[in-house]
Scaffold this motif. Structure first.
Motif, PDB file in Angstrom:
ATOM      1  N   PRO A   1       0.809  -1.222   0.000  1.00  0.00           N
ATOM      2  CA  PRO A   1       0.000   0.000   0.000  1.00  0.00           C
ATOM      3  C   PRO A   1       0.844   1.276   0.000  1.00  0.00           C
ATOM      4  O   PRO A   1       0.349   2.338  -0.357  1.00  0.00           O
ATOM      5  N   VAL A   2       2.123   1.184   0.354  1.00  0.00           N
ATOM      6  CA  VAL A   2       2.983   2.362   0.422  1.00  0.00           C
ATOM      7  C   VAL A   2       3.663   2.635  -0.913  1.00  0.00           C
ATOM      8  O   VAL A   2       3.576   3.726  -1.456  1.00  0.00           O
ATOM      9  N   CYS A   3       4.369   1.607  -1.463  1.00  0.00           N
ATOM     10  CA  CYS A   3       5.154   1.834  -2.682  1.00  0.00           C
ATOM     11  C   CYS A   3       4.513   1.265  -3.941  1.00  0.00           C
ATOM     12  O   CYS A   3       4.920   1.604  -5.039  1.00  0.00           O
ATOM     13  N   GLY A   4       3.544   0.381  -3.806  1.00  0.00           N
ATOM     14  CA  GLY A   4       2.856  -0.162  -4.967  1.00  0.00           C
ATOM     15  C   GLY A   4       3.550  -1.347  -5.625  1.00  0.00           C
ATOM     16  O   GLY A   4       3.060  -1.873  -6.624  1.00  0.00           O
ATOM     17  N   GLN A   5       4.675  -1.807  -5.064  1.00  0.00           N
ATOM     18  CA  GLN A   5       5.385  -2.967  -5.611  1.00  0.00           C
ATOM     19  C   GLN A   5       4.605  -4.242  -5.295  1.00  0.00           C
ATOM     20  O   GLN A   5       3.937  -4.333  -4.272  1.00  0.00           O
ATOM     21  N   PRO A   6       4.687  -5.249  -6.168  1.00  0.00           N
ATOM     22  CA  PRO A   6       4.020  -6.514  -5.866  1.00  0.00           C
ATOM     23  C   PRO A   6       4.655  -7.191  -4.642  1.00  0.00           C
ATOM     24  O   PRO A   6       5.861  -7.101  -4.443  1.00  0.00           O
ATOM     25  N   VAL A   7       3.833  -7.813  -3.825  1.00  0.00           N
ATOM     26  CA  VAL A   7       4.315  -8.550  -2.650  1.00  0.00           C
ATOM     27  C   VAL A   7       3.782  -9.975  -2.718  1.00  0.00           C
ATOM     28  O   VAL A   7       2.818 -10.271  -3.421  1.00  0.00           O
ATOM     29  N   ALA A   8       4.416 -10.857  -1.965  1.00  0.00           N
ATOM     30  CA  ALA A   8       4.004 -12.257  -1.930  1.00  0.00           C
ATOM     31  C   ALA A   8       2.658 -12.398  -1.217  1.00  0.00           C
ATOM     32  O   ALA A   8       2.281 -11.558  -0.397  1.00  0.00           O
ATOM     33  N   THR A   9       1.957 -13.451  -1.529  1.00  0.00           N
ATOM     34  CA  THR A   9       0.709 -13.762  -0.858  1.00  0.00           C
ATOM     35  C   THR A   9       1.005 -14.768   0.245  1.00  0.00           C
ATOM     36  O   THR A   9       1.680 -15.763   0.010  1.00  0.00           O
ATOM     37  N   VAL A  10       0.549 -14.496   1.451  1.00  0.00           N
ATOM     38  CA  VAL A  10       0.758 -15.401   2.573  1.00  0.00           C
ATOM     39  C   VAL A  10      -0.594 -15.860   3.097  1.00  0.00           C
ATOM     40  O   VAL A  10      -1.611 -15.201   2.899  1.00  0.00           O
TER      41      VAL A  10
END
Length: 65
Positions: free
Chosen positions: A9-18
């Motif tokens: 939500p801060v930088c918009g980069q994709p993150v892993a799903t946990v």
């Protein structure tokens, strides 16, 4: 079902799903949520070793008698 991509939500980069879980009506139910941000330039950055919780009683090292 569609595949949902999570982003920081801060930088918009994709993150892993946990997978987190919660209990409802006596059963544990999985809930897929966004994982921690791994972008070192982001304010919400979490290092590789950070954020892991050890299970109670699973201390490493020799035990005292």
């Amino acid at each position: 079902m569609g595949r949902e991509e999570h982003t920081c939500p801060v930088c918009g980069q994709p993150v892993a799903t946990v997978v987190r879980r919660y209990k409802t009506l006596g059963a544990w139910v999985p809930k897929w949520v966004a994982g921690p941000c791994r972008n070192p330039e982001c304010e919400a950055y979490v290092g590789e070793g950070a954020g892991r919780k050890e299970e109670p009683g699973s201390e490493s090292g020799p035990k005292e008698s």
